[in-house]
Design a protein around this motif. Structure first.
Motif, PDB file in Angstrom:
ATOM      1  N   ALA A   1      10.069  -1.273  -7.979  1.00 41.28           N
ATOM      2  CA  ALA A   1       9.095  -0.903  -6.929  1.00 41.28           C
ATOM      3  C   ALA A   1       8.111  -1.881  -7.209  1.00 41.28           C
ATOM      4  O   ALA A   1       7.417  -1.960  -8.453  1.00 41.28           O
ATOM      5  N   TYR A   2       7.585  -2.572  -6.110  1.00 41.44           N
ATOM      6  CA  TYR A   2       6.430  -3.728  -6.618  1.00 41.44           C
ATOM      7  C   TYR A   2       5.329  -3.460  -5.458  1.00 41.44           C
ATOM      8  O   TYR A   2       5.631  -2.985  -4.535  1.00 41.44           O
ATOM      9  N   PHE A   3       4.074  -3.707  -6.048  1.00 35.39           N
ATOM     10  CA  PHE A   3       2.787  -3.789  -5.221  1.00 35.39           C
ATOM     11  C   PHE A   3       1.834  -4.610  -5.410  1.00 35.39           C
ATOM     12  O   PHE A   3       2.024  -5.261  -6.454  1.00 35.39           O
ATOM     13  N   MET A   4       1.062  -4.800  -4.451  1.00 34.93           N
ATOM     14  CA  MET A   4      -0.082  -5.408  -4.746  1.00 34.93           C
ATOM     15  C   MET A   4      -1.202  -4.676  -4.724  1.00 34.93           C
ATOM     16  O   MET A   4      -1.126  -3.738  -4.155  1.00 34.93           O
ATOM     17  N   ALA A   5      -2.295  -5.029  -5.471  1.00 38.34           N
ATOM     18  CA  ALA A   5      -3.508  -3.879  -5.595  1.00 38.34           C
ATOM     19  C   ALA A   5      -4.602  -4.632  -5.619  1.00 38.34           C
ATOM     20  O   ALA A   5      -4.987  -5.568  -6.310  1.00 38.34           O
ATOM     21  N   SER A   6      -5.586  -3.900  -5.021  1.00 42.17           N
ATOM     22  CA  SER A   6      -7.142  -4.350  -5.134  1.00 42.17           C
ATOM     23  C   SER A   6      -7.825  -3.291  -5.188  1.00 42.17           C
ATOM     24  O   SER A   6      -7.856  -2.265  -4.972  1.00 42.17           O
ATOM     25  N   VAL A   7      -9.318  -3.589  -5.320  1.00 41.67           N
ATOM     26  CA  VAL A   7     -10.413  -2.353  -5.005  1.00 41.67           C
ATOM     27  C   VAL A   7     -10.895  -2.697  -3.744  1.00 41.67           C
ATOM     28  O   VAL A   7     -11.817  -1.769  -3.261  1.00 41.67           O
ATOM     29  N   ASP A   8     -10.044  -3.201  -2.567  1.00 43.24           N
ATOM     30  CA  ASP A   8     -10.705  -3.292  -1.201  1.00 43.24           C
ATOM     31  C   ASP A   8     -10.369  -1.796  -0.663  1.00 43.24           C
ATOM     32  O   ASP A   8      -9.517  -1.031  -1.116  1.00 43.24           O
ATOM     33  N   PRO A   9     -11.074  -1.467   0.311  1.00 43.25           N
ATOM     34  CA  PRO A   9     -10.823  -0.031   0.935  1.00 43.25           C
ATOM     35  C   PRO A   9      -9.475  -0.038   1.614  1.00 43.25           C
ATOM     36  O   PRO A   9      -8.957  -1.436   2.034  1.00 43.25           O
TER      37      PRO A   9
END
Length: 175
Positions: A85-93
């Protein structure tokens, strides 16, 4: 505050930060983050099932982040046949990440961490308040298998697939 006191404070701050840095073999911090596909994900939901990859990125719609997202969107087929399971992640809303995912046809979830709690737990939050571009590979037992701090955005999908194979992540069994 005199210079000696200031330098001592900085030294202790850096030492505390380094002591909290995650390493291969550590238990990955769990999280509960909203994603662009309308679901909420946690690392623990994949334990015993799939390897998890979280590719942290600084900010939606910026140069390197756009290139990385396009790489994963265009070459996701290299990952979809692996038990991951792969994701990109940020602190953006979440609204910004949904817009970003739609603009670049991301067919995988982008996670939003506007509270920055998870970014801090993964020790990716830079002093300027945005995540560093680091990718975490988390095994089915919840431990960190690898931390990539040298991301090449243009070949992100290819590099991720190669690393997963190197780590022994099996292919999905066709049903």
């Amino acid at each position: 505050m005199n210079v000696k006191t200031f330098l001592t404070a900085i030294t202790f701050s850096l030492a505390a930060s380094a002591a909290g840095a995650l390493e291969v073999g550590d238990q990955a911090p769990d999280f509960l983050l909203e994603a662009t596909d309308g679901k909420t994900y946690s690392a623990s939901q994949f334990e015993g099932k799939e390897t998890v990859v979280i590719a942290w990125y600084p900010k939606a719609f910026t140069g390197g982040c756009t290139i990385e997202c396009k790489s994963l969107a265009d070459n996701g087929h290299l990952l979809k046949n692996l038990e991951v399971a792969y994701f990109m992640a940020s602190v953006d809303p979440i609204e910004k990440n949904i817009e970003f995912a739609e603009a670049y046809k991301a067919d995988f979830p982008l996670l939003s961490d506007p509270s920055k709690k998870t970014a801090k737990a993964y020790d990716v939050l830079a002093v300027y308040g945005l995540p560093k571009r680091h990718t975490f590979y988390i095994g089915t037992d919840g431990t960190i298998l690898f931390i990539d701090k040298n991301i090449r955005p243009a070949s992100s999908a290819e590099d991720m697939a190669a690393k997963l194979r190197e780590l022994g992540v099996p292919e999905r069994i066709a049903s």
